[in-house]
Design a protein around this motif. Structure first.
Motif, PDB file in Angstrom:
ATOM      1  N   LYS A 425      18.521   6.785 -16.765  1.00 31.60           N
ATOM      2  CA  LYS A 425      17.507   6.640 -15.692  1.00 31.60           C
ATOM      3  C   LYS A 425      16.010   6.796 -16.164  1.00 31.60           C
ATOM      4  O   LYS A 425      15.647   6.743 -14.759  1.00 31.60           O
ATOM      5  N   THR A 426      15.483   7.608 -16.744  1.00 27.60           N
ATOM      6  CA  THR A 426      14.296   7.625 -16.819  1.00 27.60           C
ATOM      7  C   THR A 426      13.876   6.504 -16.896  1.00 27.60           C
ATOM      8  O   THR A 426      12.887   6.308 -16.208  1.00 27.60           O
ATOM      9  N   ARG A 427      14.052   4.886 -17.194  1.00 26.38           N
ATOM     10  CA  ARG A 427      12.920   4.566 -18.023  1.00 26.38           C
ATOM     11  C   ARG A 427      12.992   3.795 -15.550  1.00 26.38           C
ATOM     12  O   ARG A 427      12.442   2.913 -16.125  1.00 26.38           O
ATOM     13  N   GLU A 428      14.683   3.668 -15.388  1.00 18.67           N
ATOM     14  CA  GLU A 428      14.475   3.238 -14.346  1.00 18.67           C
ATOM     15  C   GLU A 428      13.903   4.201 -13.266  1.00 18.67           C
ATOM     16  O   GLU A 428      13.147   2.875 -12.199  1.00 18.67           O
ATOM     17  N   MET A 429      13.221   5.306 -12.972  1.00 16.67           N
ATOM     18  CA  MET A 429      12.265   5.773 -12.552  1.00 16.67           C
ATOM     19  C   MET A 429      10.867   5.117 -13.162  1.00 16.67           C
ATOM     20  O   MET A 429       9.841   4.587 -11.824  1.00 16.67           O
ATOM     21  N   ALA A 430      10.296   5.192 -14.056  1.00 14.81           N
ATOM     22  CA  ALA A 430       9.312   4.174 -14.475  1.00 14.81           C
ATOM     23  C   ALA A 430       9.331   3.244 -13.844  1.00 14.81           C
ATOM     24  O   ALA A 430       7.980   2.362 -13.006  1.00 14.81           O
ATOM     25  N   HIS A 431      10.743   1.929 -14.015  1.00 20.58           N
ATOM     26  CA  HIS A 431      10.229   0.635 -12.887  1.00 20.58           C
ATOM     27  C   HIS A 431       9.667   0.329 -11.993  1.00 20.58           C
ATOM     28  O   HIS A 431       9.439  -0.143 -11.517  1.00 20.58           O
ATOM     29  N   GLU A 432      10.848   1.706 -10.953  1.00 22.30           N
ATOM     30  CA  GLU A 432      10.162   2.236  -9.250  1.00 22.30           C
ATOM     31  C   GLU A 432       8.883   2.474  -9.230  1.00 22.30           C
ATOM     32  O   GLU A 432       8.165   1.701  -8.724  1.00 22.30           O
ATOM     33  N   TYR A 433       7.748   3.160 -10.733  1.00 19.78           N
ATOM     34  CA  TYR A 433       6.165   3.722 -10.148  1.00 19.78           C
ATOM     35  C   TYR A 433       5.720   2.333 -10.916  1.00 19.78           C
ATOM     36  O   TYR A 433       4.669   1.780  -9.619  1.00 19.78           O
ATOM     37  N   CYS A 434       5.779   1.577 -10.993  1.00 18.63           N
ATOM     38  CA  CYS A 434       5.881   0.285 -12.179  1.00 18.63           C
ATOM     39  C   CYS A 434       5.017  -1.425 -10.443  1.00 18.63           C
ATOM     40  O   CYS A 434       4.257  -1.428 -10.405  1.00 18.63           O
ATOM     41  N   TYR A 435       6.444  -0.739 -10.106  1.00 16.17           N
ATOM     42  CA  TYR A 435       6.513  -1.914  -9.315  1.00 16.17           C
ATOM     43  C   TYR A 435       5.805  -1.760  -8.277  1.00 16.17           C
ATOM     44  O   TYR A 435       4.976  -2.326  -7.170  1.00 16.17           O
ATOM     45  N   LYS A 436       5.673  -0.280  -7.532  1.00 14.04           N
ATOM     46  CA  LYS A 436       4.252  -0.059  -6.456  1.00 14.04           C
ATOM     47  C   LYS A 436       3.360  -0.026  -6.422  1.00 14.04           C
ATOM     48  O   LYS A 436       2.487  -0.409  -5.873  1.00 14.04           O
ATOM     49  N   ALA A 437       2.837   0.492  -7.970  1.00 14.64           N
ATOM     50  CA  ALA A 437       1.166   0.080  -8.334  1.00 14.64           C
ATOM     51  C   ALA A 437       0.795  -1.523  -8.586  1.00 14.64           C
ATOM     52  O   ALA A 437       0.330  -2.106  -8.009  1.00 14.64           O
ATOM     53  N   LEU A 438       2.076  -2.447  -8.726  1.00 15.85           N
ATOM     54  CA  LEU A 438       2.198  -3.640  -8.950  1.00 15.85           C
ATOM     55  C   LEU A 438       1.884  -4.335  -7.077  1.00 15.85           C
ATOM     56  O   LEU A 438       0.916  -5.635  -7.058  1.00 15.85           O
ATOM     57  N   GLN A 439       2.560  -3.825  -5.633  1.00 15.91           N
ATOM     58  CA  GLN A 439       2.300  -4.082  -4.621  1.00 15.91           C
ATOM     59  C   GLN A 439       1.035  -3.632  -4.877  1.00 15.91           C
ATOM     60  O   GLN A 439       0.260  -3.635  -3.460  1.00 15.91           O
ATOM     61  N   ASN A 440       0.605  -1.994  -5.120  1.00 20.00           N
ATOM     62  CA  ASN A 440      -0.868  -1.759  -5.226  1.00 20.00           C
ATOM     63  C   ASN A 440      -1.972  -2.825  -4.753  1.00 20.00           C
ATOM     64  O   ASN A 440      -3.195  -2.853  -4.612  1.00 20.00           O
ATOM     65  N   LEU A 441      -1.586  -3.601  -6.274  1.00 20.50           N
ATOM     66  CA  LEU A 441      -2.842  -4.702  -6.577  1.00 20.50           C
ATOM     67  C   LEU A 441      -2.715  -5.875  -5.702  1.00 20.50           C
ATOM     68  O   LEU A 441      -3.782  -6.087  -5.866  1.00 20.50           O
ATOM     69  N   ARG A 442      -2.253  -5.898  -5.351  1.00 21.01           N
ATOM     70  CA  ARG A 442      -1.705  -7.236  -3.819  1.00 21.01           C
ATOM     71  C   ARG A 442      -2.976  -7.494  -2.855  1.00 21.01           C
ATOM     72  O   ARG A 442      -2.797  -8.614  -2.583  1.00 21.01           O
ATOM     73  N   VAL A 443      -3.399  -5.702  -2.628  1.00 22.79           N
ATOM     74  CA  VAL A 443      -4.472  -6.094  -1.559  1.00 22.79           C
ATOM     75  C   VAL A 443      -5.901  -6.480  -2.121  1.00 22.79           C
ATOM     76  O   VAL A 443      -6.649  -7.138  -1.145  1.00 22.79           O
ATOM     77  N   LEU A 444      -6.636  -7.038  -3.520  1.00 19.20           N
ATOM     78  CA  LEU A 444      -7.315  -7.533  -3.832  1.00 19.20           C
ATOM     79  C   LEU A 444      -7.499  -8.965  -3.991  1.00 19.20           C
ATOM     80  O   LEU A 444      -5.991  -9.367  -3.869  1.00 19.20           O
ATOM     81  N   PRO A 445      -8.396  -9.814  -3.765  1.00 14.11           N
ATOM     82  CA  PRO A 445      -8.203 -11.059  -4.099  1.00 14.11           C
ATOM     83  C   PRO A 445      -7.763 -11.555  -5.355  1.00 14.11           C
ATOM     84  O   PRO A 445      -7.506 -10.657  -6.667  1.00 14.11           O
ATOM     85  N   GLU A 446      -7.166 -13.238  -5.638  1.00 11.16           N
ATOM     86  CA  GLU A 446      -6.534 -13.549  -6.751  1.00 11.16           C
ATOM     87  C   GLU A 446      -7.185 -13.222  -8.274  1.00 11.16           C
ATOM     88  O   GLU A 446      -8.727 -14.369  -7.160  1.00 11.16           O
ATOM     89  N   SER A 447      -7.624 -12.816  -9.312  1.00 13.44           N
ATOM     90  CA  SER A 447      -8.539 -13.262 -10.440  1.00 13.44           C
ATOM     91  C   SER A 447      -7.646 -12.852 -11.031  1.00 13.44           C
ATOM     92  O   SER A 447      -6.769 -12.365 -11.763  1.00 13.44           O
ATOM     93  N   ASP A 448      -8.838 -13.659 -12.662  1.00  9.70           N
ATOM     94  CA  ASP A 448      -8.079 -12.629 -13.915  1.00  9.70           C
ATOM     95  C   ASP A 448      -7.608 -11.056 -14.386  1.00  9.70           C
ATOM     96  O   ASP A 448      -7.149 -11.238 -15.386  1.00  9.70           O
ATOM     97  N   ALA A 449      -8.343 -10.885 -13.557  1.00 10.64           N
ATOM     98  CA  ALA A 449      -8.830  -9.442 -13.288  1.00 10.64           C
ATOM     99  C   ALA A 449      -7.898  -8.714 -13.324  1.00 10.64           C
ATOM    100  O   ALA A 449      -7.175  -7.774 -13.846  1.00 10.64           O
TER     101      ALA A 449
END
Length: 465
Positions: A425-449
């Motif tokens: 269940k702790t891993r599932e919670m971590a997955h949720e925050y990981c998914y949110k972090a990835l969504q936040n990155l979507r506002v940046l232009p695509e790049s290698d970085a």
């Protein structure tokens, strides 16, 4: 979900993510680019050397203690996030960076964005230039005009021009690592730790007093470097992270040793009454706080305990990541939406990182973890795995309330975590925050970085140290 599967693969994945990300903050023309391992060594060596230039003192032993943790191989995730995020922000067209005025020193090879004519430059001047006379800063007139508080890294301008990272963003990465390392020195004293990064902790290698003083010294030097960024908003952000770290540590101390009456503490098994306030200095708790489990119901209210745990986790771990990410965006001149998403990215990644850390405390060995594992329960800390078990087994509240202090409490808690799938269940919670972090990155232009940041974010879930 089997948490122990392919632990070597997990370690390799995280290491590969860090190495791949580190390659992307190197100049593409570097002759060492063909050798990934030398590139990793080169970047880490420059980070450590630059920090060493920032923390030099007039006392050799103080220099030794304050640089001790920089000698060992650490994750260096925090400065790496700042560098990669800065490189990702560089992909935003300059005409869209309308949040603040950017000065010519910051922008290196990019065109000068003038902003609103009535604005004043708040980012100006070199990060290596002192604001006050050096004789005043050091309290002595040196024979040679030299500033040990700050010296530029070799060929820094050429590096910046090639990889798009601004000088102030690079200095920001160094400051972040200094603040983090200072917190490690202090935490190891507080937690009575005996190892860190695979060798004796600072308090063991030197003494408690020297470790505390070295941590204070690092914060002092970091404060000088923060001031030289000459950006009021960034100064405010980074200064607040230092206060947040202390607030989070106090929350953990209270969660560990405070009595239910909140008027006394237990220190080394002895109860000590807290002095009553005199009223001469009025203090009040700010509105951005959470109720403590004791204030609600220290035995039955799991939701309050979770809220307390997550806020403590933010203050101790995610605050530095989130505010440094926001600071990198502010220095880039990006507009408000980008800045806010950078902050949320750091917040979500920081929470994910610490939640995984709390899970690893139950699963990793001392050798793999680089510090004593299975320590949280022994310290009386109720982290996510046992809180999830508490939801299913209410009587665990009494063990949590007494900080697992009675014989057999730790073993009962560990068995409950296993029985009620607390780690899964702790891993599932971590997955949720990981998914949110990835969504936040979507506002940046695509790049290698940006791809490297996404890779690094995903790998946080699979690391085993």
């Amino acid at each position: 979900m089997a948490l122990s599967r392919s632990s070597s693969t997990s370690a390799s994945t995280f290491k590969t993510a860090v190495e791949t990300a580190e390659k992307l903050v190197q100049p593409q023309s570097s002759s060492t680019f063909h050798d990934p391992f030398s590139i990793v060594s080169h970047e880490m060596s420059n980070l450590a050397k630059s920090i060493a230039n920032l923390i030099g003192s007039g006392h050799p032993t103080l220099n030794r203690v304050s640089s001790y943790y920089f000698e060992a191989e650490g994750k260096n995730v925090r400065p790496l996030i700042v560098l990669l995020l800065s490189k990702s922000l560089a992909a935003i067209p300059i005409e869209q960076r309308n949040r603040i005025k950017i000065d010519t020193y910051d922008v290196t090879n990019q065109p000068h964005y003038n902003g609103t004519p009535t604005e004043t430059v708040v980012a100006g001047n070199s990060v290596d230039d002192s604001i006050s006379p050096l004789a005043i800063l050091h309290g002595i007139n040196p024979r040679v005009i030299l500033d040990p508080l700050s010296k530029p890294m070799d060929k820094l301008p050429e590096f910046d021009a090639m990889n798009g990272i601004l000088p102030k963003q690079r200095r920001l990465a160094e400051i972040v690592e200094m603040i983090h390392t200072a917190s490690l020195l202090h935490d190891d004293v507080i937690d009575l730790s005996d190892s860190r990064r695979g060798r004796p902790s600072g308090n063991i290698a030197f003494t408690n007093k020297m470790a505390v003083l070295a941590g204070d010294f690092l914060l002092g030097r970091a404060s000088v470097a923060i001031a030289r960024l000459r950006n009021p908003e960034v100064i405010e952000l980074l200064s607040t992270t230092i206060a947040n770290l202390v607030e989070g540590e106090f929350m953990q101390l209270k969660n560990t040793v405070m009595s239910n009456d909140s008027q006394s503490i237990v220190n080394d098994g002895e109860k000590k009454v807290i002095p009553e306030p005199t009223g001469k200095v009025p203090t009040k708790q700010h509105e951005y706080s959470v109720s403590t489990p004791a204030e609600v119901d220290h035995i039955t209210n799991v939701d309050a305990a979770f809220e307390y745990y997550l806020h403590k986790t933010y203050l101790k771990t995610a605050s530095l990541m989130s505010k440094s990410s926001r600071a990198a965006a502010v220095l880039s001149g990006a507009h408000d939406d980008i800045i806010e998403n950078c902050y949320e990215f750091g917040r979500n990644l920081g929470l994910c990182f610490q939640i995984v850390d709390d899970m690893l405390d139950y699963t990793a060995s001392d050798a793999t973890f680089g510090k004593p594992s299975q320590a949280d329960l022994k310290l009386g800390l109720a982290t996510a795995p046992i809180l999830f078990a508490w939801k299913e087994q209410p009587e665990l509240g009494e063990l949590i309330a007494r900080k697992f202090s009675e014989p057999g409490d730790v073993e009962i808690a560990r068995n409950a975590v296993k029985k009620y799938s607390g780690l899964e269940k702790t891993r599932e919670m971590a997955h949720e925050y990981c998914y949110k972090a990835l969504q936040n990155l979507r506002v940046l232009p695509e790049s290698d970085a940006r791809s490297a940041l996404e890779f690094l974010t995903n790998s946080v879930l699979t690391r085993n140290k």
